[in-house]
Design a protein around this motif. Structure first.
Motif, mmCIF file in Angstrom:
data_model
loop_
_atom_site.group_PDB
_atom_site.id
_atom_site.type_symbol
_atom_site.label_atom_id
_atom_site.label_comp_id
_atom_site.label_asym_id
_atom_site.label_seq_id
_atom_site.Cartn_x
_atom_site.Cartn_y
_atom_site.Cartn_z
ATOM 1 N N SER A 79 0.825 -1.205 0.000
ATOM 2 C CA SER A 79 0.000 0.000 0.000
ATOM 3 C C SER A 79 0.861 1.257 0.000
ATOM 4 O O SER A 79 0.550 2.240 -0.674
ATOM 5 N N ASP A 80 1.964 1.236 0.745
ATOM 6 C CA ASP A 80 2.879 2.379 0.771
ATOM 7 C C ASP A 80 3.494 2.624 -0.602
ATOM 8 O O ASP A 80 3.650 3.765 -1.036
ATOM 9 N N LYS A 131 0.410 3.545 -3.462
ATOM 10 C CA LYS A 131 -0.631 4.337 -2.801
ATOM 11 C C LYS A 131 -1.903 4.539 -3.619
ATOM 12 O O LYS A 131 -2.942 4.000 -3.308
ATOM 13 N N ASN A 132 -1.815 5.348 -4.616
ATOM 14 C CA ASN A 132 -3.008 5.712 -5.382
ATOM 15 C C ASN A 132 -2.977 5.164 -6.800
ATOM 16 O O ASN A 132 -3.602 5.709 -7.694
#
Length: 100
Positions: free
Chosen positions: A16-17, A20-21
């Motif tokens: 996720s880090d 992220k997007n």
């Protein structure tokens, strides 16, 4: 190595880090059209898939519409995508399963 809940949670946090997007590069407008785009993406570039989906999704954006085509007609629609015969067969089967 056994993947425990803690290890899995840490792996997901790290991913996720890093991502992220990030989203998909595939063009879609609904869960169904995303599923179609993913099927088409096997052995094919996202750019090519988007060219195909931009052309077919205005007309074939539901399982009912796509599932009403013959295999030969769907093959013609997605011919510029690799493995188009198998993909057409699988897409039609998917549409019929969704409609059941």
């Amino acid at each position: 190595m056994r993947v425990t809940k803690a290890v899995k949670a840490e792996q997901l946090r790290r991913l996720s880090d890093v991502y992220k997007n990030e989203g998909t590069m595939l063009t879609y407008g609904s869960p169904f059209t995303l599923l179609v785009a993913v099927v088409l993406s096997a052995q094919c570039t996202d750019k090519r898939v988007n060219t195909i989906t931009d052309r077919i999704f205005p007309r074939l954006n539901t399982p009912e519409k796509m599932g009403a085509l013959s295999q030969a007609k769907l093959e013609k629609e997605i011919h510029d995508c690799g493995l188009y015969r198998a993909k057409a067969k699988n897409l039609l089967g998917m549409c019929h399963m969704l409609l059941e």
